[in-house]
Design a protein around this motif. Structure first.
Motif, PDB file in Angstrom:
ATOM      1  N   HIS A  85     -59.480  10.400   8.821  1.00 47.51           N
ATOM      2  CA  HIS A  85     -59.720  10.887  10.167  1.00 47.51           C
ATOM      3  C   HIS A  85     -58.380  10.988  10.892  1.00 47.51           C
ATOM      4  CE1 HIS A  85     -64.151  10.154   9.988  1.00 47.51           C
ATOM      5  NE2 HIS A  85     -63.752   9.299   9.047  1.00 47.51           N
ATOM      6  N   ASN A 134     -58.771  16.379  15.926  1.00 49.42           N
ATOM      7  CA  ASN A 134     -59.540  16.668  14.724  1.00 49.42           C
ATOM      8  C   ASN A 134     -58.873  15.980  13.539  1.00 49.42           C
ATOM      9  OD1 ASN A 134     -61.430  17.860  13.028  1.00 49.42           O
ATOM     10  ND2 ASN A 134     -61.021  19.947  13.697  1.00 49.42           N
ATOM     11  N   ASP A 138     -60.241  18.255   8.172  1.00 50.87           N
ATOM     12  CA  ASP A 138     -61.521  18.747   8.675  1.00 50.87           C
ATOM     13  C   ASP A 138     -61.413  20.211   9.093  1.00 50.87           C
ATOM     14  OD1 ASP A 138     -62.601  16.277   8.235  1.00 50.87           O
ATOM     15  OD2 ASP A 138     -62.427  15.608  10.316  1.00 50.87           O
ATOM     16  N   VAL A 140     -61.551  23.458  11.411  1.00 52.71           N
ATOM     17  CA  VAL A 140     -61.294  23.800  12.811  1.00 52.71           C
ATOM     18  C   VAL A 140     -62.342  24.822  13.234  1.00 52.71           C
ATOM     19  CG1 VAL A 140     -59.687  24.906  14.417  1.00 52.71           C
ATOM     20  CG2 VAL A 140     -58.821  23.325  12.680  1.00 52.71           C
ATOM     21  N   ASP A 204     -62.455  22.664  21.508  1.00 48.74           N
ATOM     22  CA  ASP A 204     -62.838  21.545  20.656  1.00 48.74           C
ATOM     23  C   ASP A 204     -62.309  21.710  19.232  1.00 48.74           C
ATOM     24  OD1 ASP A 204     -64.213  20.531  22.798  1.00 48.74           O
ATOM     25  OD2 ASP A 204     -66.213  20.905  21.987  1.00 48.74           O
ATOM     26  N   GLY A 205     -61.747  20.624  18.711  1.00 51.88           N
ATOM     27  CA  GLY A 205     -61.304  20.609  17.322  1.00 51.88           C
ATOM     28  C   GLY A 205     -59.989  21.298  17.049  1.00 51.88           C
ATOM     29  N   PRO A 208     -55.870  19.292  15.058  1.00 51.50           N
ATOM     30  CA  PRO A 208     -55.882  18.433  13.875  1.00 51.50           C
ATOM     31  C   PRO A 208     -54.575  17.659  13.766  1.00 51.50           C
ATOM     32  CG  PRO A 208     -55.632  20.749  13.254  1.00 51.50           C
ATOM     33  CD  PRO A 208     -55.927  20.723  14.716  1.00 51.50           C
ATOM     34  N   ASN A 303     -56.305  22.379   7.004  1.00 55.12           N
ATOM     35  CA  ASN A 303     -57.561  22.632   7.708  1.00 55.12           C
ATOM     36  C   ASN A 303     -58.046  24.052   7.489  1.00 55.12           C
ATOM     37  OD1 ASN A 303     -55.626  20.822   9.610  1.00 55.12           O
ATOM     38  ND2 ASN A 303     -57.734  20.044   9.668  1.00 55.12           N
TER      39      ASN A 303
END
Length: 310
Positions: A85, A134, A138, A140, A204-205, A208, A303
């Motif tokens: 994470h 992020n 993960d 995007v 959002d996101g 990263p 990502n």
């Protein structure tokens, strides 16, 4: 040392780990009752940072000793068997960011806007919302109905360890806990439409970071690191942090003038040339594109852009 936040699928519980080569050791499982520091053993990276330099030194001293004890084997996890994470999955505050902090990027940005390039006399600061943060591997999310100009920016991230106000440049690096990799994903059309950068930088996101935080003592000189970014394995950015206009130390000095910076604050230090907006013709990210950002001494994050429904 390399601190990572991870989980072991399918269990979503966040754990704090130490990275050693290709293995990851959970801090609590590794030290457990053998912890010699004052107070409880930290359970997250923010708790490590909050505990202060005395605990950092204790961890740096005790962990190699425990790992080197061959009489008591320690269970480690292979990095490809865990989910990494963001090192600080939910920052307490917005991520502080620098714009136009490499001359080459400043020139290409001005050209894309039809303006004359001018080196700034002070850093150009903006922020990204905590909800942008992020994981290092993960997806995007991309809402094509909201933006058609999703762009990439490889950056060196700085994690503050010791807070302060009006910090002089000569003392600034003593306030740094460690460093990480950040991709400042940006919606260029929103950035232009709103006449400021916050909205276009805060979807959002779209921040990263990771894959871990390398402590300042191990990372060394932050102004002597290679930095690059690839899209679908094609190199788009390649530079060095030596080309920053405002060094990490100078940035901390400016940021802390009249404003307290706090432990756990994150600073993203700007990107070099080669972003999609500055290319001729312009290049923006699309569904399925894979973006890899790298900083020497840390590693890379990777990502995939994933189109979502409005």
């Amino acid at each position: 040392m390399k601190y990572a936040t991870f989980s072991i699928p399918p269990d979503p519980t966040l754990r704090l780990g130490i990275v050693q080569e290709d293995s990851l050791y959970e801090l609590r499982a590794l030290l457990g009752a053998r912890w010699k520091g004052k107070g409880p053993l930290p359970a997250s990276l923010l708790e490590v940072i909050d505990a202060g330099p005395s605990v950092w030194k204790q961890l740096a001293s005790q962990l190699p000793e425990v790992l080197g004890d061959q009489s008591k084997p320690h269970k480690g996890y292979s990095l490809d068997k865990v989910r990494l994470h963001a090192p600080i999955p939910r920052p307490r505050k917005n991520v502080f960011c620098l714009g136009l902090n490499y001359v080459s990027h400043m020139v290409e940005s001005a050209r894309a806007r039809g303006r004359e390039a001018k080196i700034p006399e002070v850093p150009v600061f903006f922020t990204k919302s905590p909800t942008t943060v992020n994981g290092p591997y993960d997806a995007v999310p991309w809402d094509a109905a909201l933006t058609g100009q999703l762009d990439y920016e490889a950056e060196l991230g700085v994690v503050i360890g010791v807070g302060g106000k009006n910090i002089p440049e000569a003392d600034a690096l003593r306030h740094v806990f460690g460093y990480t990799v950040i991709n400042d994903v940006s919606a260029r059309d929103l950035q232009q439409r709103h006449m400021q950068w916050f909205k276009g930088k805060s979807l959002d996101g779209c921040c990263p970071m990771g894959p871990w935080v390398v402590t300042a003592d191990e990372f060394g000189d932050p102004q002597d690191k290679k930095i690059w970014l690839r899209v679908n394995d094609v190199e788009k950015q390649s530079s060095t942090t030596a080309k920053m206009i405002f060094s990490v130390a100078r940035t901390i000095e400016f940021l802390s003038r009249g404003m307290t910076i706090e432990p756990g604050d994150i600073i993203s230090t700007g990107t070099p040339e080669g972003v999609g907006m500055g290319r001729t013709p312009q290049e923006f990210l699309s569904d399925g594109d894979v973006v890899e950002a790298y900083v020497e001494g840390i590693g890379s994050i990777r990502n995939r852009i994933q189109k979502t429904q409005p």
